[in-house]
Design an enzyme around this catalytic site. Structure first.
Site, mmCIF file in Angstrom:
data_model
loop_
_atom_site.group_PDB
_atom_site.id
_atom_site.type_symbol
_atom_site.label_atom_id
_atom_site.label_comp_id
_atom_site.label_asym_id
_atom_site.label_seq_id
_atom_site.Cartn_x
_atom_site.Cartn_y
_atom_site.Cartn_z
ATOM 1 N N TYR A 142 0.862 -1.191 0.000
ATOM 2 C CA TYR A 142 0.000 0.000 0.000
ATOM 3 C C TYR A 142 0.891 1.231 0.000
ATOM 4 C CZ TYR A 142 -3.488 3.425 1.587
ATOM 5 O OH TYR A 142 -4.322 4.518 1.692
ATOM 6 N N ASP A 237 9.385 3.028 -0.298
ATOM 7 C CA ASP A 237 8.339 3.710 0.455
ATOM 8 C C ASP A 237 8.556 3.379 1.921
ATOM 9 O OD1 ASP A 237 6.138 4.628 1.734
ATOM 10 O OD2 ASP A 237 4.666 3.735 0.377
ATOM 11 N N LYS A 265 3.996 9.928 8.223
ATOM 12 C CA LYS A 265 3.645 10.301 9.591
ATOM 13 C C LYS A 265 4.795 10.323 10.613
ATOM 14 C CE LYS A 265 1.833 5.809 8.681
ATOM 15 N NZ LYS A 265 0.632 5.183 8.184
HETATM 16 C C1 PLP Z 1 3.815 2.249 3.221
HETATM 17 C C2 PLP Z 1 2.795 3.351 3.175
HETATM 18 N N1 PLP Z 1 2.854 4.263 2.199
HETATM 19 C C3 PLP Z 1 1.984 5.272 2.131
HETATM 20 C C4 PLP Z 1 0.984 5.415 3.048
HETATM 21 C C5 PLP Z 1 0.048 6.565 2.935
HETATM 22 O O1 PLP Z 1 0.247 7.466 3.979
HETATM 23 P P1 PLP Z 1 -0.925 8.445 4.442
HETATM 24 O O2 PLP Z 1 -1.974 7.600 5.046
HETATM 25 O O3 PLP Z 1 -0.244 9.360 5.411
HETATM 26 O O4 PLP Z 1 -1.392 9.159 3.239
HETATM 27 C C6 PLP Z 1 0.881 4.481 4.101
HETATM 28 C C7 PLP Z 1 -0.147 4.552 5.149
HETATM 29 O O5 PLP Z 1 -1.173 4.997 5.132
HETATM 30 C C8 PLP Z 1 1.808 3.422 4.159
HETATM 31 O O6 PLP Z 1 1.751 2.510 5.119
HETATM 32 N N1 LIG Z 2 -2.143 0.888 6.728
HETATM 33 C C1 LIG Z 2 -2.473 2.268 6.798
HETATM 34 C C2 LIG Z 2 -1.240 3.026 7.108
HETATM 35 O O1 LIG Z 2 -0.155 2.575 7.226
HETATM 36 C C3 LIG Z 2 -3.536 2.456 7.797
HETATM 37 C C4 LIG Z 2 -3.864 3.893 8.080
HETATM 38 C C5 LIG Z 2 -5.074 4.361 7.354
HETATM 39 O O2 LIG Z 2 -5.258 4.038 6.193
HETATM 40 O O3 LIG Z 2 -5.848 5.107 7.976
#
Ligand code: PLP
Ligand SMILES: N[C@H](C=O)CCC(=O)O
Length: 426
Positions: A142, A237, A265
Site C-alpha cells: 500500500y 516507500d 507520519k
Molecule cells: C507504506 C505506506 N505508504 C503510504 C501510506 C500513505 O500514507 P498516508 O496515510 O499518510 O497518506 C501508508 C499509510 O497509510 C503506508 O503505510
Molecule cells: N495501513 C495504513 C497506514 O499505514 C492504515 C492507516 C489508514 O489508512 O488510515
C-alpha cells in the site's frame, strides 16, 4: 450501549462509514469502533473511560509512545508563534538537514502533508526524470490513495475488498504494473515485457500493509540490480519503516540503496507530514528548480515541523531506542508463538524490528499469497478478545502491530497474558 456505540450511530449519519479513514471503522473485525479521547505513553482511553494498551500507535509514528513530553512541548512552543505562514521557516531547513544527515543516499528533501502525497510526488518525479510512464508496484503493498497506486493495494483497500479502487480511469492504471513481493522473476518479466518504459519500481522494503512480511534475503538487492540494469528508479516507500527499523530506515537496516525514499507520519511525530527525498540531481528536477511540478499550501507547516524535528532529534540522541523496541517486539512474537502452540491454534508470527503481526495460518508467511491465506474470521475473533482484555490492536489482519519505547515489561506481560487467554477460545 456504550458511548462509542452512541457516537458511531451519529457518526455514520455524517461521515461515510462513520470515519475519516476506512480502517478505523472496524468493519474487518465486525464491531463498532472505539472513539478515543486521549492517549499517553503506551495507553489509549476511549469515550467510556476504558484504558487500552495500544499497538496501533497512530499507525506507526508514535515510536516514543503517545504524548511524549519532548514532542508535546515542542508543539506547544511552536503554536505560540502562529499556525501557518505560507513562507519558509528555519525548522524546515533544520529537519531537512537532520534527515540528510541520518538517512543514507539522500541529499535533498521536499516536505508534503501525507504519505500519499509523498509517494504520488515521488512517482511523478521518477516519471519526469526518466521520461517513462510505467511503474511497477507489488500486490498487497500500500502506498496511499493516489490514483496510480490504488491497484492491487494492501491495507484497508484489501481488507475492505477494493484493492483496485473504483473511480480510477483505466487510462491511468494501464501504466501501473503489478509484481509479486519477494519474487524477483515477476519483476524481471515485467521489465522485459516493457523494455525502456518503466520509470520506477516502488516497494515497501518491509511489506507492512498485508500484515508484516519481511523481504527475503537478496530481494531488495535484486530489485536494486534490476533497476540499475533497466534504468528504472528504485523507490523505497519508508512511510512505515523510516526511522522505525533504524535511524536510517530500511536503506540502513538492509544496506540497500534506493534512488528515492518516501516518508510519512513518522517524521511529523504524529502531525500530518510526508516527504520525498533523493539525490540533488533528482530532487532538483522538482519545481521551482526543474519541470516536475509539486506544491502545497501547508507543506512544511511550522507546528508539524516542530513535532517532527523534536521526534527525529530525540531518536538521533537516543539510538538505544531501536534495540529496545526490537527486543520488546521479539519477546512478544516468541510469546505469541508459544501461546499458539500451547493452544493448538495455527499462527505464523512475523516480526522485524518493532513491527510484527500474527497470521492465522499453518504455513509460513513470506509472500502476499500466504498472507491472504490467513483466516480473517479468526483474526476478527482474536481482535475482539484482545480488545475485551484491554489491548488495542490493528482492526484488520492486513496491518502491522507497532511496539513503542513507552511499552514497558508490565504492558508486554499484560499483552501476553491476554494472548494466552484469547488463543484457546479461537
Ligand atoms: C507504506 C505506506 N505508504 C503510504 C501510506 C500513505 O500514507 P498516508 O496515510 O499518510 O497518506 C501508508 C499509510 O497509510 C503506508 O503505510
Ligand atoms: N495501513 C495504513 C497506514 O499505514 C492504515 C492507516 C489508514 O489508512 O488510515
Amino acid at each position: 450501549m456504550g458511548r462509542s456505540e452512541e457516537l458511531y450511530e451519529q457518526a455514520v449519519k455524517v461521515l461515510p462509514g462513520g470515519v475519516n479513514s476506512p480502517v478505523r471503522a472496524y468493519r474487518a473485525v465486525g464491531m463498532a469502533p472505539r472513539f478515543i479521547t486521549k492517549a499517553d505513553g503506551p495507553f489509549l482511553w476511549d469515550e467510556d473511560g476504558k484504558q487500552y494498551i495500544d499497538y496501533v500507535c497512530s499507525w506507526g509514528p508514535m515510536i516514543l509512545g503517545h504524548n511524549h513530553p519532548v514532542i508535546r512541548e515542542a508543539v506547544e512552543r511552536a503554536v505560540k508563534d502562529g499556525l501557518s505562514f505560507g513562507a519558509p521557516t528555519r525548522r524546515e531547513v533544520e529537519i531537512a538537514q537532520l534527515m540528510v544527515d541520518l538517512v543514507p543516499n539522500i541529499e535533498m528533501v521536499r516536505m508534503v502533508n501525507s504519505g500519499t502525497e509523498a509517494v504520488m510526488s515521488a512517482v511523478r518525479l521518477a516519471r519526469g526524470a526518466t521520461g517513462r510512464n510505467k511503474i511497477i508496484k507489488f500486490e498487497g503493498c500500500y502506498h496511499g490513495h493516489s490514483d496510480c497506486l490504488l491497484v492491487n493495494a494492501g491495507s484497508s483497500a484489501l481488507a475492505g475488498g477494493h484493492p483496485s479502487s473504483a473511480g480510477v480511469p483505466e487510462d491511468i492504471v494501464k501504466h501501473t504494473l503489478t509484481a509479486q513481493f519477494n519474487d524477483l522473476s515477476s519483476v524481471e518479466a515485467l521489465l522485459e515485457a516493457w523494455p525502456g518504459q518503466v520509470a520506477c519500481v516502488i516497494v515497501e522494503p518491509v511489506a507492512a500493509n498485508m500484515g508484516v512480511v519481511n523481504p527475503a534475503p537478496g530481494f531488495l538487492e535484486g530489485l536494486c540490480r534490476l533497476c540499475d540494469k533497466s534504468g528504472a528508479l528504485l523507490i523505497f516507500d519508508e512511510v512505515i519503516t523510516g526511522f522505525r527499523l533504524a535511524l536510517g530506515g530500511a536503506q540502513e537496516y538492509f544496506g540497500v540503496k534506493a534512488d528515492l525514499v518516501t516518508f510519512g507520519k513518522i517524521i511529523g511525530g504524529g502531525m500530518p507530514v510526508g516527504a520525498y527525498c533523493g539525490s540533488k540531481a533528482l530532487m532538483e528536477q522538482v519545481a521551482p528548480c526543474g519541470p516536475v511540478y509539486q506544491a502545497g499550501t501547508l507543506s512544511g507547516n511550522p507546528v508539524a515541523m516542530a513535532a517532527g524535528l523534536a521526534q527525529l532529534t530525540y531518536l538521533r540522541d537516543h539510538p538505544e531506542v531501536y534495540a529496545d523496541i526490537a527486543a520488546k517486539a521479539q519477546w512478544l512474537a516468541e510469546g505469541m508463538r508459544s501461546a499458539a502452540a500451547e493452544a493448538g491454534v495455527p499462527v505464523a508470527v512475523n516480526q522485524i524490528g518493532s513491527l510484527l503481526s500474527p497470521f492465522f495460518t499453518p504455513t509460513e508467511v513470506s509472500a502476499f499469497v500466504d498472507a491472504k491465506g490467513s483466516d480473517v474470521g479468526r483474526y476478527a475473533k482474536y481482535f475482539q478478545g484482545m480488545l475485551h482484555h484491554g489491548i488495542a490492536l490493528a482492526p484488520a489482519q492486513f496491518e502491522a502491530m507497532f511496539v513503542s519505547a513507552a511499552h514497558t515489561q508490565a504492558e508486554l506481560e499484560a499483552t501476553l497474558a491476554a494472548v494466552k487467554a484469547v488463543f484457546p477460545q479461537l
